[in-house]
Design a protein around this motif. Structure first.
Motif, PDB file in Angstrom:
ATOM      1  N   TYR A 195       0.827  -1.384   0.049  1.00  0.00           N
ATOM      2  CA  TYR A 195       0.138  -0.029  -0.051  1.00  0.00           C
ATOM      3  C   TYR A 195       0.827   1.177  -0.076  1.00  0.00           C
ATOM      4  CZ  TYR A 195      -3.651  -3.495   1.542  1.00  0.00           C
ATOM      5  OH  TYR A 195      -4.434  -4.471   1.429  1.00  0.00           O
ATOM      6  N   VAL A 196       0.304   2.305  -0.801  1.00  0.00           N
ATOM      7  CA  VAL A 196       1.143   3.424  -0.645  1.00  0.00           C
ATOM      8  C   VAL A 196       0.203   4.557  -0.445  1.00  0.00           C
ATOM      9  CG1 VAL A 196       2.934   2.775  -2.592  1.00  0.00           C
ATOM     10  CG2 VAL A 196       0.739   3.686  -3.255  1.00  0.00           C
ATOM     11  N   SER A 197       0.614   5.756   0.067  1.00  0.00           N
ATOM     12  CA  SER A 197      -0.172   6.832   0.244  1.00  0.00           C
ATOM     13  C   SER A 197      -0.288   7.823  -0.952  1.00  0.00           C
ATOM     14  CB  SER A 197       0.288   7.498   1.542  1.00  0.00           C
ATOM     15  OG  SER A 197      -0.055   6.926   2.956  1.00  0.00           O
ATOM     16  N   ARG A 198      -1.316   8.409  -1.053  1.00  0.00           N
ATOM     17  CA  ARG A 198      -1.374   9.535  -2.210  1.00  0.00           C
ATOM     18  C   ARG A 198      -2.225  10.842  -1.580  1.00  0.00           C
ATOM     19  NH1 ARG A 198      -0.915   7.036  -7.288  1.00  0.00           N
ATOM     20  NH2 ARG A 198       1.025   5.559  -7.043  1.00  0.00           N
ATOM     21  N   LEU A 199      -1.731  11.978  -2.199  1.00  0.00           N
ATOM     22  CA  LEU A 199      -2.788  13.171  -1.904  1.00  0.00           C
ATOM     23  C   LEU A 199      -3.593  13.513  -3.153  1.00  0.00           C
ATOM     24  CD1 LEU A 199      -2.700  15.662  -0.065  1.00  0.00           C
ATOM     25  CD2 LEU A 199      -0.939  16.879  -1.040  1.00  0.00           C
ATOM     26  N   TYR A 200      -4.687  13.701  -2.631  1.00  0.00           N
ATOM     27  CA  TYR A 200      -5.889  13.878  -3.611  1.00  0.00           C
ATOM     28  C   TYR A 200      -6.323  15.468  -3.585  1.00  0.00           C
ATOM     29  CZ  TYR A 200      -5.832   9.113  -4.665  1.00  0.00           C
ATOM     30  OH  TYR A 200      -5.442   7.644  -4.992  1.00  0.00           O
ATOM     31  N   VAL A 201      -6.895  15.943  -4.519  1.00  0.00           N
ATOM     32  CA  VAL A 201      -7.511  17.083  -4.629  1.00  0.00           C
ATOM     33  C   VAL A 201      -9.036  16.896  -5.157  1.00  0.00           C
ATOM     34  CG1 VAL A 201      -6.549  18.266  -6.704  1.00  0.00           C
ATOM     35  CG2 VAL A 201      -7.670  19.403  -4.906  1.00  0.00           C
ATOM     36  N   LEU A 202      -9.952  17.300  -4.708  1.00  0.00           N
ATOM     37  CA  LEU A 202     -11.239  17.209  -5.094  1.00  0.00           C
ATOM     38  C   LEU A 202     -11.785  18.405  -5.251  1.00  0.00           C
ATOM     39  CD1 LEU A 202     -14.003  15.362  -5.388  1.00  0.00           C
ATOM     40  CD2 LEU A 202     -14.427  15.812  -3.075  1.00  0.00           C
ATOM     41  N   ASP A 203     -12.428  18.693  -6.637  1.00  0.00           N
ATOM     42  CA  ASP A 203     -13.196  19.791  -6.947  1.00  0.00           C
ATOM     43  C   ASP A 203     -14.629  19.751  -6.480  1.00  0.00           C
ATOM     44  OD1 ASP A 203     -15.003  21.489  -8.518  1.00  0.00           O
ATOM     45  OD2 ASP A 203     -13.068  22.168  -9.800  1.00  0.00           O
ATOM     46  N   LEU A 204     -15.020  20.422  -5.710  1.00  0.00           N
ATOM     47  CA  LEU A 204     -16.363  20.312  -4.960  1.00  0.00           C
ATOM     48  C   LEU A 204     -17.635  20.460  -5.867  1.00  0.00           C
ATOM     49  CD1 LEU A 204     -15.314  21.822  -1.553  1.00  0.00           C
ATOM     50  CD2 LEU A 204     -15.780  19.243  -2.019  1.00  0.00           C
ATOM     51  N   ASP A 205     -17.484  21.286  -6.867  1.00  0.00           N
ATOM     52  CA  ASP A 205     -18.575  21.810  -7.838  1.00  0.00           C
ATOM     53  C   ASP A 205     -18.672  20.682  -8.974  1.00  0.00           C
ATOM     54  OD1 ASP A 205     -19.338  23.918  -6.157  1.00  0.00           O
ATOM     55  OD2 ASP A 205     -17.698  25.307  -7.571  1.00  0.00           O
ATOM     56  N   LYS A 206     -17.524  20.322  -9.257  1.00  0.00           N
ATOM     57  CA  LYS A 206     -17.467  19.328 -10.668  1.00  0.00           C
ATOM     58  C   LYS A 206     -17.309  17.986  -9.890  1.00  0.00           C
ATOM     59  CE  LYS A 206     -15.012  22.752 -13.341  1.00  0.00           C
ATOM     60  NZ  LYS A 206     -13.804  22.910 -14.356  1.00  0.00           N
ATOM     61  N   LYS A 207     -17.138  17.807  -8.754  1.00  0.00           N
ATOM     62  CA  LYS A 207     -16.752  16.459  -8.333  1.00  0.00           C
ATOM     63  C   LYS A 207     -15.672  15.557  -8.931  1.00  0.00           C
ATOM     64  CE  LYS A 207     -20.108  16.792  -5.085  1.00  0.00           C
ATOM     65  NZ  LYS A 207     -19.725  16.805  -3.563  1.00  0.00           N
ATOM     66  N   GLU A 208     -14.701  16.448  -9.462  1.00  0.00           N
ATOM     67  CA  GLU A 208     -13.570  15.700 -10.178  1.00  0.00           C
ATOM     68  C   GLU A 208     -12.471  15.591  -8.982  1.00  0.00           C
ATOM     69  OE1 GLU A 208     -14.360  17.601 -14.644  1.00  0.00           O
ATOM     70  OE2 GLU A 208     -12.658  18.225 -13.449  1.00  0.00           O
ATOM     71  N   LEU A 209     -11.976  14.322  -9.077  1.00  0.00           N
ATOM     72  CA  LEU A 209     -10.907  14.158  -8.194  1.00  0.00           C
ATOM     73  C   LEU A 209      -9.434  13.927  -9.267  1.00  0.00           C
ATOM     74  CD1 LEU A 209     -10.328  13.030  -5.362  1.00  0.00           C
ATOM     75  CD2 LEU A 209     -10.479  10.709  -6.156  1.00  0.00           C
ATOM     76  N   LYS A 210      -8.335  14.657  -8.395  1.00  0.00           N
ATOM     77  CA  LYS A 210      -7.128  14.465  -9.007  1.00  0.00           C
ATOM     78  C   LYS A 210      -6.357  14.057  -8.105  1.00  0.00           C
ATOM     79  CE  LYS A 210      -5.734  18.160 -11.594  1.00  0.00           C
ATOM     80  NZ  LYS A 210      -5.023  19.463 -11.597  1.00  0.00           N
TER      81      LYS A 210
END
Length: 678
Positions: A195-210
């Motif tokens: 397992y590895v850790s990742r940092l994500y950012v979520l666009d709250l309007d578009k519900k897009e995850l990066k």
């Protein structure tokens, strides 16, 4: 007549004052688990509210539960915000100061991301990940939220496939752990499952995850988290990651900058420093990145300096090189020219203010131990505890330098309990150096009586027994049966300057042992109420090591207690972290320097053992492996020394379950009573 009435009234008032004190009772281990534990204080952007976590324990059910609470910083009124049966934690404020995001395990196998309005209503699921979510942070405009989650790298584009793989692994009957890495487990967990850790950012309007770390397989925090900060404009993230590669023959934490809009644009800003860098924090004006750095390759607890990286120029400045403190907890308020930071300071934790224009550091508050500092509206809000007071919320006026307690979660319980007086003393220790200790009196102290002395010896060794309310080695609870308790911050302890801490590297049993012996002499000579014929010593981790060292070098104590104590230094190369042991032990087996290692190993003085010893150890302890306690117990029994083993199959380096902890104190107190008497 009037005089008689006044006399009677005065007697009545005196009785009202005295009776509550007389009705106070002794502190018990059960009381310790009834105390509400406050954490994670965070203040709203408008400065009107604080949100924090309160953890309460149910002894019968043998578990705790954490809920979110609010405090109105104008009226100091508090209210519970969540009442979930599972724990809620990690609160972060939306920029609108009306909404809070937090982590909760509600209807999922893993903790997920929720949101709640402070005016009430039900919590809303904001996002979920196959392996859960941790450490959320909003962008300053509130349009995005960042968080950490674990994945298997081969499924970074396929969360449905990841869920199937997790289910498959859960049903798998093969339990083998396989590795070729030097680092393969940490604390009480194995690091071999991929397992590895990742940092994500979520666009709250578009519900897009990066995924901001796509393709990364680096180690971050060894507990699976990621230490990161988001720039005020939301365009940059700074995080801490290990820069070495498998099989991890060495570790080095560096600070990285990542472009949120183009995550492939990455810069390691500390690649020239081969010691650890940590705790990135963007200035509120977006011009600088603050972080901590250590530089001494021969001292793992080297002072952490406050560094400042100029984001436009790409230059780094050491702001605190001339100050003999180790800093952490960096934060700013409304004045961008100042940064606030914490440091251990003579067995306390003090708050400092650094003026960036004048390049000036000022200690603005000291007393007890503080954390979760927030700066808003010319005030600092933080959690503070002392040896006699559990954590509560305090407000500190930055202009007037005055402090006020503004929460009272434990006042009712603490008002019912008798605590002993606490004193701070200094004495001449090893090499004639000044050494600090805390002395805790029995709660029903009578100067005409004689009392047993019990040393509590802290772990580390680079740590302290400080002025804080400890939940595992609580000094007031140890004093409650009628013992005088000494907390000696011997050579090697932090918060007394770098040289004092580094002075024991390569000779762990030398100066600390001398300090404990000289402290004992000092206390016996200074305080006639200490019974020198009834003394004991107890310690955990390194404290257990020093207890084991004491056993081979003096018979002046009637009883010893070694919790998770190192007995055989050679055996500590089975520990989760072995990197620092070469310098700390002044040698390694593969160097053939056996004499150096064994010189300070308690196992090689077992022929001197005579003092009765209680040994306590947890099976899941990967820091000081359980064989250390079992070997020590076997040697003591073989030699015919009175010994008792308390083994926990489901605990790690610490005893964390309520019923196990209560039983731990029972065994400890029974052992002391057996050899020291009432």
């Amino acid at each position: 007549m009037k005089r008689n009435i006044l006399f009677i009234l005065s007697i009545f008032l005196i009785q009202i004052i005295i009776l509550p004190a007389q009705n106070k009772r002794d502190f018990t281990a059960e009381d310790l688990w009834q105390i509400k534990r406050l954490s994670n204080l965070t203040v709203s952007p408008d400065g009107n509210y604080g949100c924090f976590v309160v953890t309460e324990y149910n002894i019968k059910e043998n578990k705790g539960n954490s809920d979110l609470w609010l405090i109105d910083l104008r009226t100091y009124q508090t209210k519970r915000l969540t009442t979930n049966l599972n724990s809620d934690n990690s609160p972060v404020w939306h920029p609108n100061s009306q909404t809070i995001a937090f982590i909760s395990k509600r209807e999922s196998d893993y903790p997920q991301l929720f949101e709640i309005d402070i005016d009430g209503g039900e919590a809303r699921l904001l996002y979920e990940m196959p392996m859960g979510i941790s450490n959320p942070q909003y962008s300053k405009d509130g349009k995005k939220i960042f968080f950490v989650s674990k994945i298997l790298p081969e499924f970074e584009h396929d969360f449905d496939g990841l869920k199937k793989e997790l289910k498959k692994r859960k049903e798998k009957k093969v339990t083998a752990k396989v590795t070729e890495n030097r680092l393969y487990r940490y604390w009480d967990s194995w690091l071999t499952d991929g397992y590895v850790s990742r940092l994500y950012v979520l666009d709250l309007d578009k519900k897009e995850l990066k995924d901001l770390l796509k393709g990364w397989n680096k180690l971050f925090n060894l507990d699976g988290g990621i230490s990161y900060s988001v720039s005020p404009d939301g365009n940059w993230v700074s995080l801490v990651a290990n820069s070495t590669e498998p099989p991890y023959d060495s570790l080095n934490s560096d600070v990285y900058l990542i472009n949120v809009n183009n995550p492939e644009q990455v810069k390691n800003i500390t690649e020239k420093n081969f010691q650890d860098d940590s705790s990135p924090y963007f200035s509120k004006d977006g011009k600088y990145l603050f972080f901590g750095s250590q530089f001494d390759p021969d001292y793992s607890a080297d002072n952490v300096r406050l560094m400042m990286y100029d984001l436009e120029k790409g230059t780094i400045k050491n702001l605190t090189e001339q100050f003999d403190y180790s800093f952490f907890g960096f934060t700013q308020g409304d004045d961008f020219n100042k940064i606030y930071l914490l440091a251990e300071d003579r067995a306390k934790i003090s708050l400092f203010e650094f003026d960036l224009k004048q390049n000036k550091l000022e200690k603005i508050f000291t007393g007890g131990s503080i954390n979760s500092v927030n700066i808003k509206n010319q005030r600092a809000y933080f959690l503070k505890s002392t040896i006699s007071e559990p954590q509560e919320i305090f407000e500190f006026d930055l202009k007037k330098r005055t402090i006020k307690k503004i929460s009272s979660f434990n006042d009712d319980l603490i008002s019912q309990i008798k605590f002993g007086k606490v004193e701070e003393h200094y004495f001449k220790g090893a090499d004639g150096d000044s050494v600090q200790l805390y002395l805790i009196y029995p709660p029903n102290f009578d100067p005409a009586k004689k009392y047993p002395l019990v040393h509590l010896i802290h772990g580390g060794p680079h740590g302290t027994f400080g002025d804080d309310f400890h939940y595992r080695w609580n000094a007031q609870l140890f004093a409650s049966p009628g013992y005088v308790i000494a907390l000696v911050n011997f050579h090697g302890s932090t918060s007394f300057g770098k040289n004092f801490g580094k002075s024991i590297v390569g000779a762990h049993g030398d100066k600390p042992f001398t300090d404990i012996m000289l402290a004992t002499d000092f206390l016996i000579n200074k305080f006639s109420f200490i019974d020198s014929s009834k003394m004991a010593a107890a310690g955990g981790s390194y404290g257990g090591y020093l207890v084991n060292w004491i056993a081979g070098h003096t018979n002046r104590f009637k009883a010893l207690i070694s919790h998770a104590g190192v007995y055989n230094l050679m055996g500590q190369f089975a520990s989760d972290l072995t990197y620092e042991r070469v310098k700390n032990y002044d040698g390694a087996p593969w160097q053939g320097r056996y004499e150096n290692i064994n010189r300070w190993s308690p196992a090689f003085y077992a022929h001197n053992f005579q003092t009765p010893m209680l040994i306590i150890h947890g099976e899941k302890d990967y820091r000081v492996v359980v064989t250390q306690g079992l070997e020590l117990y076997g040697v003591l029994k073989g030699k015919g020394v009175p010994a008792r083993l308390v083994y926990y199959p489901d605990e790690n380096h610490w005893i964390l379950q309520p019923q196990n902890s209560i039983y731990w104190y029972k065994e400890v107190f029974d052992w002391l009573k057996r050899f020291l008497g009432e």
